[in-house]
Design an enzyme around this catalytic site. Structure first.
Site, PDB file in Angstrom:
ATOM      1  N   ARG A  90       0.828  -1.216   0.000  1.00 33.60           N
ATOM      2  CA  ARG A  90       0.000   0.000   0.000  1.00 33.60           C
ATOM      3  C   ARG A  90       0.857   1.258   0.000  1.00 33.60           C
ATOM      4  O   ARG A  90       0.563   2.213  -0.718  1.00 33.60           O
ATOM      5  CB  ARG A  90      -0.943   0.018   1.209  1.00 33.60           C
ATOM      6  CG  ARG A  90      -2.036  -1.037   1.135  1.00 33.60           C
ATOM      7  CD  ARG A  90      -2.883  -1.042   2.384  1.00 33.60           C
ATOM      8  NE  ARG A  90      -2.044  -1.298   3.552  1.00 33.60           N
ATOM      9  CZ  ARG A  90      -2.337  -0.939   4.792  1.00 33.60           C
ATOM     10  NH1 ARG A  90      -3.456  -0.308   5.055  1.00 33.60           N
ATOM     11  NH2 ARG A  90      -1.526  -1.225   5.783  1.00 33.60           N
ATOM     12  N   ASN A 137      -6.282  -2.540   2.372  1.00 27.67           N
ATOM     13  CA  ASN A 137      -6.271  -3.994   2.517  1.00 27.67           C
ATOM     14  C   ASN A 137      -7.702  -4.494   2.604  1.00 27.67           C
ATOM     15  O   ASN A 137      -8.571  -3.831   3.177  1.00 27.67           O
ATOM     16  CB  ASN A 137      -5.526  -4.412   3.788  1.00 27.67           C
ATOM     17  CG  ASN A 137      -4.026  -4.327   3.644  1.00 27.67           C
ATOM     18  OD1 ASN A 137      -3.487  -4.334   2.548  1.00 27.67           O
ATOM     19  ND2 ASN A 137      -3.331  -4.251   4.768  1.00 27.67           N
TER      20      ASN A 137
END
Length: 92
Positions: free
Chosen positions: A19, A37
């Site tokens: 990320r 996520n």
């Protein structure tokens, strides 16, 4: 032309900095949106930007922006009604 897509990214994409490195790539290219996520182990990206730049971003995501990650599959869905974002954020 501005475009928006949702990318569902599968592979080794959680717990490897995926990320945060995705955010670095987005910031460098001027892409706005979010990355998060998901409970199934995937990562969801909402990305907005000019068509050509967005294609560069998608290519970088498919290649895995983090060396310790691995992208096995990316499901790309065009989006129509998306609220404008002014930055790219890591959420969830």
């Amino acid at each position: 032309m501005q475009k928006a897509v949702q990318l569902d990214v599968f592979g080794r994409v959680q717990g490897v900095g995926f990320r945060w490195t995705t955010k670095l790539v987005a910031d460098r290219l001027g892409i706005t949106g979010t990355v998060s996520n998901q409970p199934d182990g995937s990562v969801k990206i909402i990305a907005m930007g000019p068509d050509a730049i967005l294609e560069q971003f998608i290519g970088a995501v498919k290649a895995s922006p983090t060396p310790s990650g691995r992208v096995d599959r990316v499901v790309q869905t065009p989006l129509q009604d998306v609220s404008a974002c002014h930055k790219f954020s890591v959420v969830g």
